[in-house]
Write a protein that holds these residues in place. Structure first.
Motif, short mmCIF file in Angstrom:
data_model
loop_
_atom_site.label_atom_id
_atom_site.label_comp_id
_atom_site.label_asym_id
_atom_site.label_seq_id
_atom_site.Cartn_x
_atom_site.Cartn_y
_atom_site.Cartn_z
N GLY A 23 0.80 -1.22 0.00
CA GLY A 23 0.00 0.00 0.00
C GLY A 23 0.83 1.27 0.00
N LEU A 24 1.99 1.21 -0.62
CA LEU A 24 2.89 2.36 -0.65
C LEU A 24 2.87 3.05 -2.01
N SER A 25 3.10 4.34 -2.00
CA SER A 25 3.25 5.09 -3.25
C SER A 25 4.72 5.02 -3.68
N GLN A 26 4.97 5.37 -4.93
CA GLN A 26 6.35 5.44 -5.41
C GLN A 26 7.14 6.45 -4.57
N ASP A 27 6.50 7.54 -4.23
CA ASP A 27 7.16 8.57 -3.42
C ASP A 27 7.57 8.03 -2.05
N GLU A 28 6.70 7.25 -1.44
CA GLU A 28 7.01 6.67 -0.13
C GLU A 28 8.19 5.70 -0.20
N VAL A 29 8.20 4.89 -1.25
CA VAL A 29 9.31 3.95 -1.43
C VAL A 29 10.60 4.71 -1.68
N ALA A 30 10.52 5.73 -2.52
CA ALA A 30 11.70 6.54 -2.82
C ALA A 30 12.27 7.18 -1.56
N GLU A 31 11.39 7.68 -0.72
CA GLU A 31 11.82 8.30 0.53
C GLU A 31 12.47 7.27 1.45
N GLY A 41 9.89 4.95 -10.67
CA GLY A 41 8.96 4.84 -11.79
C GLY A 41 9.61 4.21 -13.01
N LYS A 42 10.81 4.62 -13.34
CA LYS A 42 11.51 4.08 -14.52
C LYS A 42 11.82 2.60 -14.33
N ILE A 43 12.21 2.22 -13.12
CA ILE A 43 12.49 0.81 -12.85
C ILE A 43 11.20 -0.01 -12.94
N GLU A 44 10.14 0.49 -12.33
CA GLU A 44 8.86 -0.24 -12.35
C GLU A 44 8.32 -0.40 -13.77
N ARG A 45 8.56 0.58 -14.64
CA ARG A 45 8.08 0.50 -16.02
C ARG A 45 9.03 -0.28 -16.93
#
Length: 82
Positions: A23-31, A41-45
């Motif tokens: 339940g995390l956003s990309q921003d939360e993971v990045a932080e 985002g680039k890795i996930e895509r």
């Protein structure tokens, strides 16, 4: 599909699935990982293959071992190749 492209695709897919499972956003993971959210985002895509230190930071932020991630990716590649 070339093997490198398969790894890039499925690493991104499994990291995204794990992030969503938590339940995390990309921003939360990045932080949590201490990296830029555009990198996530680039890795996930599948647009970027993470270097080992980046992959370690992301997997730690997602509480998934690199062994588990590799096993999941290998299974997806095997399924695609069958």
């Amino acid at each position: 599909m070339k093997e490198d492209d398969q790894y890039k695709k499925y690493i991104g897919l499994h990291l995204r699935l794990r992030r969503q499972e938590l339940g995390l956003s990309q921003d939360e993971v990045a932080e949590r990982a201490g990296i830029d959210e555009t990198t996530i985002g680039k890795i996930e895509r599948g647009e970027r293959t993470p270097l080992a230190p980046t992959l370690f930071k992301i997997s730690t932020a997602l509480n998934i071992s690199l062994d588990r991630l590799k096993a999941d990716v290998d299974k997806s590649i095997q399924t695609e190749d069958d």
